[in-house]
Scaffold this active site. Structure first.
Site, PDB file in Angstrom:
ATOM      1  N   ARG A 191      -8.704  16.558   5.174  1.00  0.00           N
ATOM      2  CA  ARG A 191      -9.647  16.623   4.114  1.00  0.00           C
ATOM      3  C   ARG A 191     -10.883  17.301   4.582  1.00  0.00           C
ATOM      4  NH1 ARG A 191      -9.569  11.025   1.746  1.00  0.00           N
ATOM      5  NH2 ARG A 191      -7.884  10.308   2.441  1.00  0.00           N
TER       6      ARG A 191
ATOM      7  N   ARG B 221      -3.174  -1.825  -3.044  1.00  0.00           N
ATOM      8  CA  ARG B 221      -4.252  -1.218  -3.380  1.00  0.00           C
ATOM      9  C   ARG B 221      -3.964  -0.358  -4.264  1.00  0.00           C
ATOM     10  NH1 ARG B 221      -5.713   1.367   2.322  1.00  0.00           N
ATOM     11  NH2 ARG B 221      -7.794   2.830   1.255  1.00  0.00           N
TER      12      ARG B 221
ATOM     13  N   MET C  44      -7.807  12.539  16.303  1.00  0.00           N
ATOM     14  CA  MET C  44      -8.602  12.242  16.768  1.00  0.00           C
ATOM     15  C   MET C  44      -9.220  12.443  18.480  1.00  0.00           C
ATOM     16  SD  MET C  44     -12.751  13.260  16.709  1.00  0.00           S
ATOM     17  CE  MET C  44     -13.787  12.749  15.705  1.00  0.00           C
TER      18      MET C  44
ATOM     19  N   GLU D  20     -13.175   1.661  15.250  1.00  0.00           N
ATOM     20  CA  GLU D  20     -13.248   0.630  15.959  1.00  0.00           C
ATOM     21  C   GLU D  20     -12.628   1.521  17.830  1.00  0.00           C
ATOM     22  OE1 GLU D  20      -9.801  -1.095  14.265  1.00  0.00           O
ATOM     23  OE2 GLU D  20     -11.141  -1.282  12.535  1.00  0.00           O
ATOM     24  N   ASN D  21     -12.385   2.052  18.055  1.00  0.00           N
ATOM     25  CA  ASN D  21     -11.120   2.583  19.034  1.00  0.00           C
ATOM     26  C   ASN D  21     -11.991   3.642  19.933  1.00  0.00           C
ATOM     27  OD1 ASN D  21      -8.829   0.781  18.646  1.00  0.00           O
ATOM     28  ND2 ASN D  21      -9.050   2.454  16.438  1.00  0.00           N
TER      29      ASN D  21
ATOM     30  N   HIS E 135     -12.401   3.577  -0.189  1.00  0.00           N
ATOM     31  CA  HIS E 135     -12.214   2.673   1.030  1.00  0.00           C
ATOM     32  C   HIS E 135     -13.188   1.492   0.936  1.00  0.00           C
ATOM     33  CE1 HIS E 135     -12.747   6.563   3.243  1.00  0.00           C
ATOM     34  NE2 HIS E 135     -11.321   6.004   3.150  1.00  0.00           N
TER      35      HIS E 135
ATOM     36  N   GLU F 144      -8.066  -3.818   5.480  1.00  0.00           N
ATOM     37  CA  GLU F 144      -8.479  -4.334   3.491  1.00  0.00           C
ATOM     38  C   GLU F 144      -7.280  -5.246   2.926  1.00  0.00           C
ATOM     39  OE1 GLU F 144      -8.098  -0.089   5.233  1.00  0.00           O
ATOM     40  OE2 GLU F 144      -8.798   0.307   3.366  1.00  0.00           O
TER      41      GLU F 144
ATOM     42  N   ASN G 232       0.756  -0.908   0.095  1.00  0.00           N
ATOM     43  CA  ASN G 232      -0.042   0.056   0.202  1.00  0.00           C
ATOM     44  C   ASN G 232       1.073   1.775   0.115  1.00  0.00           C
ATOM     45  OD1 ASN G 232      -2.193   1.502   0.563  1.00  0.00           O
ATOM     46  ND2 ASN G 232      -2.385   1.112   2.265  1.00  0.00           N
TER      47      ASN G 232
ATOM     48  N   ILE H 218     -11.141   5.799  13.834  1.00  0.00           N
ATOM     49  CA  ILE H 218     -12.572   5.719  15.082  1.00  0.00           C
ATOM     50  C   ILE H 218     -13.277   4.949  15.559  1.00  0.00           C
ATOM     51  CG2 ILE H 218     -13.610   8.088  15.491  1.00  0.00           C
ATOM     52  CD1 ILE H 218     -11.510   9.770  13.367  1.00  0.00           C
TER      53      ILE H 218
HETATM   54  P1  ADP Z   1      -6.109   5.922   8.078  1.00  0.00           P
HETATM   55  O1  ADP Z   1      -5.552   4.530   7.620  1.00  0.00           O
HETATM   56  O2  ADP Z   1      -7.161   6.617   7.004  1.00  0.00           O
HETATM   57  O3  ADP Z   1      -4.422   6.457   7.990  1.00  0.00           O
HETATM   58  P2  ADP Z   1      -7.353   5.382  10.904  1.00  0.00           P
HETATM   59  O4  ADP Z   1      -7.897   4.098  10.304  1.00  0.00           O
HETATM   60  O5  ADP Z   1      -5.950   4.535  10.977  1.00  0.00           O
HETATM   61  O6  ADP Z   1      -6.324   6.196   9.192  1.00  0.00           O
HETATM   62  O7  ADP Z   1      -7.435   6.237  11.812  1.00  0.00           O
HETATM   63  C1  ADP Z   1      -6.818   7.330  12.037  1.00  0.00           C
HETATM   64  C2  ADP Z   1      -7.507   7.798  13.539  1.00  0.00           C
HETATM   65  O8  ADP Z   1      -8.304   7.655  14.195  1.00  0.00           O
HETATM   66  C3  ADP Z   1      -7.075   8.974  13.742  1.00  0.00           C
HETATM   67  O9  ADP Z   1      -8.169  10.159  13.580  1.00  0.00           O
HETATM   68  C4  ADP Z   1      -6.493   8.874  14.999  1.00  0.00           C
HETATM   69  O10 ADP Z   1      -7.017   9.537  16.334  1.00  0.00           O
HETATM   70  C5  ADP Z   1      -8.020   8.043  15.393  1.00  0.00           C
HETATM   71  N1  ADP Z   1      -7.998   7.394  16.846  1.00  0.00           N
HETATM   72  C6  ADP Z   1      -7.570   5.495  16.037  1.00  0.00           C
HETATM   73  N2  ADP Z   1      -7.022   5.054  18.112  1.00  0.00           N
HETATM   74  C7  ADP Z   1      -8.178   6.202  18.423  1.00  0.00           C
HETATM   75  C8  ADP Z   1      -8.733   6.029  20.123  1.00  0.00           C
HETATM   76  N3  ADP Z   1      -8.569   5.593  20.934  1.00  0.00           N
HETATM   77  N4  ADP Z   1      -9.783   7.355  20.330  1.00  0.00           N
HETATM   78  C9  ADP Z   1     -10.131   8.390  19.119  1.00  0.00           C
HETATM   79  N5  ADP Z   1      -9.199   7.871  18.312  1.00  0.00           N
HETATM   80  C10 ADP Z   1      -8.631   7.181  17.724  1.00  0.00           C
END
Ligand code: ADP
Length: 404
Positions: A240, A92, A283, A330-331, A180, A378, A8, A328
């Site tokens: 974005r 990807r 976030m 998932e977490n 996505h 992915e 990727n 965001i």
């Molecule tokens: P990408 O793959 O598009 O780079 P991710 O799916 O890894 O992005 O998501 C990144 C985002 O998830 C960031 O904004 C990060 O702050 C947020 N994030 C990751 N863990 C947490 C958490 N525990 N609480 C809030 N936001 C989270």
């Protein structure tokens, strides 16, 4: 041991994963790595399947000046130090344009076609194609497969696929592609295991990461997306802008004297959560900030997820389940809780305990619409596509390829 390499590649990083192929085509993740800081402070980092560190090395800037060089460094590390010679490489690729509704085995002709879509995704497509070309030149016999972020959405009906512009422009490729797709496809495949009762129904998936979008899935197939021609549309993202009246772009050019490339940079890099908050695009940082603008940016993000959920529920003509995924989704239990409140009118009631515990099902037992958290994957999707094209190259290469 047969292995598949998944790549990727972005503008300043190349992420890669190695999967072993075992038994009847089972895939096991062996290595997760990346070279980041390309052209600035290059660094190779890799971990094993349980997160154990396998490499952490810095390189001089001239050793890894661009994406092809990073691919060569990662490839040499895998071959020479770990004796890994993949049987195929899956990539990807952000844009499959109007042509590709499925992954495709790569040859020079395919690369030529994909280069035509650089103008559709100027910030991503050239970087996705760079390692493909490097491998094609250095290892011409090694099968490579392109997996597209747009492919899962290519069956959208005409109403979802068109902008209200003259048909000729649609024929040229100005369409609502959606992105996505590998993430949505993975979730659609997982749903029958996680939620068999609703997998055949009407599902909204919220892929909330640095890039964020939402997709409407009906009976396992994508029917609508919040993203369109580029990955700029829809939700406000880390940097974005998301949905924006095109009149604003005209204003920036006419009244603010911004050049095309300035506007592009602005919309991709300086807007979204970062622009709104003035604090961060991340976030986690926004959630821990005391700044009222950070709180406003979060509120805005949640509000827009709610608005788009309404749009997608209308596209689906109802709602049987809602899924959160990506960083965001998932977490962050607190963002999920706030979005849950916004979705109450659609029949969503979250269970605070299950949500805080990041359970797989986070809605209350009596929620009319069940809500799930499903971690996306992915890379596994790419490895699966690559393997299935290796096993059955003809079916995928010809039958499912659409030419506009
Ligand atoms: P990408 O793959 O598009 O780079 P991710 O799916 O890894 O992005 O998501 C990144 C985002 O998830 C960031 O904004 C990060 O702050 C947020 N994030 C990751 N863990 C947490 C958490 N525990 N609480 C809030 N936001 C989270």
């Amino acid at each position: 041991m047969d292995t598949i390499l998944v790549v990727n590649a972005g503008s300043s990083s190349v992420k890669f994963q190695v999967f072993s192929v075992e038994g009847e085509g089972n895939l096991y993740r062996r290595i997760k790595g990346q070279i980041d800081g390309i052209g600035s402070r290059p660094r190779l980092r890799a971990n094993g399947p349980n997160g154990e560190p396998m490499a952490d090395r810095a390189y001089p800037i001239e050793a890894v000046a661009d994406v092809p060089a990073a691919m060569s460094v990662a490839g040499a590390w895998l071959r020479e130090e770990l004796n890994i010679n993949p049987v195929a490489v899956g990539h990807r690729v952000v844009h499959g344009g109007p042509d590709y509704a499925n992954p495709v085995l790569i040859d020079h002709g395919v690369v030529g076609r994909l280069e035509r879509y650089i103008s559709l995704a100027p910030l991503h497509q050239p970087h996705n194609l760079a390692p493909i070309k490097t491998i094609l030149n250095n290892f011409p016999a090694l099968p490579q497969v392109a997996c597209f972020d747009t492919a899962f959405h290519r069956d959208h009906n005409a109403l979802a696929d068109h902008y209200a512009i003259p048909y000729q422009l649609h024929a040229e490729g100005i369409r609502r592609y959606g992105f996505h797709g590998l993430s949505y496809e993975y979730i659609a495949k997982r749903l029958p295991q996680v939620a068999p009762d609703v997998a055949g129904g009407r599902v909204i998936v919220a892929h909330l990461g640095s890039g964020a979008s939402m997709g409407a899935i009906k009976n396992g197939k994508s029917v609508e997306s919040t993203m369109g021609f580029t990955a700029l549309d829809g939700l406000a993202m880390g940097t974005r802008v998301g949905q924006l009246d095109p009149g604003v772009v005209l204003y920036l050019i006419a009244e603010k004297g911004m050049s095309i490339s300035k506007v592009q940079d602005f919309l991709y890099r300086d807007c979204g959560l970062k622009g709104l908050s003035g604090v961060s695009n991340d976030m986690r940082e926004l959630e821990s900030s005391e700044d009222p603008r950070a709180a406003f940016a979060i509120e805005y993000f949640v509000y827009r997820v709610g608005l788009h959920a309404g749009m997608l529920a209308a596209a689906l003509q109802g709602l049987d389940a809602f899924v959160f995924t990506a960083g965001i989704g998932e977490n962050s239990a607190s963002i999920r809780a706030r979005i849950g409140e916004r979705l109450a009118w659609l029949g969503v009631v979250l269970d605070p305990g299950e949500n805080a515990g990041h359970a797989s099902r986070i809605s209350r037992f009596d929620s009319r619409v069940p809500v799930y958290v499903i971690p996306t994957d992915e890379e596994l999707m790419i490895a699966q596509h690559t393997l299935s094209l290796l096993v059955n190259p003809k079916t995928h290469d010809q039958k499912h390829e659409r030419v506009s």
